[in-house]
Design a protein around this motif. Sequence first.
Motif, mmCIF file in Angstrom:
data_model
loop_
_atom_site.group_PDB
_atom_site.id
_atom_site.type_symbol
_atom_site.label_atom_id
_atom_site.label_comp_id
_atom_site.label_asym_id
_atom_site.label_seq_id
_atom_site.Cartn_x
_atom_site.Cartn_y
_atom_site.Cartn_z
ATOM 1 N N ALA A 258 0.840 -1.206 0.000
ATOM 2 C CA ALA A 258 0.000 0.000 0.000
ATOM 3 C C ALA A 258 0.874 1.254 0.000
ATOM 4 O O ALA A 258 0.598 2.209 -0.725
ATOM 5 N N VAL A 259 1.923 1.243 0.788
ATOM 6 C CA VAL A 259 2.832 2.394 0.848
ATOM 7 C C VAL A 259 3.624 2.520 -0.448
ATOM 8 O O VAL A 259 3.753 3.604 -1.015
ATOM 9 N N LYS A 260 4.136 1.408 -0.959
ATOM 10 C CA LYS A 260 4.986 1.415 -2.148
ATOM 11 C C LYS A 260 4.249 1.898 -3.396
ATOM 12 O O LYS A 260 4.823 2.597 -4.221
ATOM 13 N N TYR A 261 2.969 1.548 -3.528
ATOM 14 C CA TYR A 261 2.243 1.864 -4.757
ATOM 15 C C TYR A 261 1.290 3.046 -4.602
ATOM 16 O O TYR A 261 0.400 3.234 -5.424
ATOM 17 N N SER A 262 1.489 3.853 -3.569
ATOM 18 C CA SER A 262 0.665 5.052 -3.355
ATOM 19 C C SER A 262 1.547 6.287 -3.328
ATOM 20 O O SER A 262 2.732 6.209 -3.002
ATOM 21 N N ASP A 263 0.962 7.413 -3.623
ATOM 22 C CA ASP A 263 1.648 8.692 -3.496
ATOM 23 C C ASP A 263 1.957 8.920 -2.015
ATOM 24 O O ASP A 263 1.138 8.621 -1.151
ATOM 25 N N SER A 264 3.112 9.486 -1.733
ATOM 26 C CA SER A 264 3.518 9.687 -0.336
ATOM 27 C C SER A 264 2.605 10.650 0.415
ATOM 28 O O SER A 264 2.635 10.694 1.639
ATOM 29 N N LYS A 265 1.785 11.420 -0.307
ATOM 30 C CA LYS A 265 0.902 12.383 0.347
ATOM 31 C C LYS A 265 -0.486 11.816 0.639
ATOM 32 O O LYS A 265 -1.319 12.510 1.202
ATOM 33 N N ASP B 295 -5.616 1.917 0.552
ATOM 34 C CA ASP B 295 -4.751 2.991 0.067
ATOM 35 C C ASP B 295 -5.514 3.814 -0.956
ATOM 36 O O ASP B 295 -6.606 3.454 -1.362
ATOM 37 N N GLU B 296 -4.929 4.929 -1.342
ATOM 38 C CA GLU B 296 -5.521 5.807 -2.339
ATOM 39 C C GLU B 296 -4.600 5.941 -3.544
ATOM 40 O O GLU B 296 -4.488 6.993 -4.146
ATOM 41 N N GLY B 297 -3.939 4.840 -3.884
ATOM 42 C CA GLY B 297 -3.047 4.808 -5.037
ATOM 43 C C GLY B 297 -3.812 4.723 -6.335
ATOM 44 O O GLY B 297 -4.988 5.053 -6.417
ATOM 45 N N LYS B 298 -3.143 4.249 -7.374
ATOM 46 C CA LYS B 298 -3.752 4.175 -8.701
ATOM 47 C C LYS B 298 -4.780 3.062 -8.813
ATOM 48 O O LYS B 298 -5.557 3.024 -9.749
ATOM 49 N N LYS C 282 -12.969 3.482 -3.143
ATOM 50 C CA LYS C 282 -13.601 4.611 -3.838
ATOM 51 C C LYS C 282 -13.198 5.921 -3.187
ATOM 52 O O LYS C 282 -13.184 5.996 -1.957
ATOM 53 N N PRO C 283 -12.830 6.938 -3.905
ATOM 54 C CA PRO C 283 -12.862 7.058 -5.366
ATOM 55 C C PRO C 283 -11.624 6.493 -6.049
ATOM 56 O O PRO C 283 -11.604 6.348 -7.269
ATOM 57 N N GLN C 284 -10.567 6.156 -5.287
ATOM 58 C CA GLN C 284 -9.326 5.712 -5.918
ATOM 59 C C GLN C 284 -8.553 4.836 -4.954
ATOM 60 O O GLN C 284 -8.525 5.088 -3.760
ATOM 61 N N GLY C 285 -7.896 3.817 -5.486
ATOM 62 C CA GLY C 285 -7.032 2.979 -4.673
ATOM 63 C C GLY C 285 -7.551 1.561 -4.543
ATOM 64 O O GLY C 285 -8.413 1.118 -5.294
ATOM 65 N N SER C 286 -7.008 0.861 -3.532
ATOM 66 C CA SER C 286 -7.338 -0.547 -3.320
ATOM 67 C C SER C 286 -7.595 -0.831 -1.850
ATOM 68 O O SER C 286 -7.049 -0.158 -0.965
ATOM 69 N N ASN C 287 -8.417 -1.843 -1.622
ATOM 70 C CA ASN C 287 -8.653 -2.396 -0.286
ATOM 71 C C ASN C 287 -8.239 -3.859 -0.326
ATOM 72 O O ASN C 287 -8.686 -4.603 -1.200
#
Length: 109
Positions: free
Chosen positions: A13-20, A40-43, A95-100
């Motif tokens: 989750a940390v690796k594939y998400s924006d640091s912000k 996470d709120e990544g791609k 939603k709206p972005q990322g993965s669970n």
Amino acid sequence: LLQLAINNLVDNAVKYSDSKTPVTANLKRSSGSTQLRISDEGKGISAEDKKKIFDKFYRAGNRHTREAKGTGLGLYLTKKIVEQHGGSVIVTDNKPQGSNFVIDLQTGN
């Protein structure tokens, strides 16, 4: 081993998400079951990749994603560990972005 499985999900989750953007963990216990959700709120992960991400050595995503450090074993091992503990692990869209990623373990009352 469960700690390793959880660490794999948090690390991804940390690796594939924006640091912000936040990565959150939520633990929920109900009658006979305990669920841990790492969000996470990544791609996010494409529908096609969701079918394969728990396969041994599979690396999801585009060239940029696959260039990130990794062996393609983390989610494979996570699934095996969770299943050996009588549980399951699934991935859904956040939603709206990322993965669970949700680990569901059956527990006694």
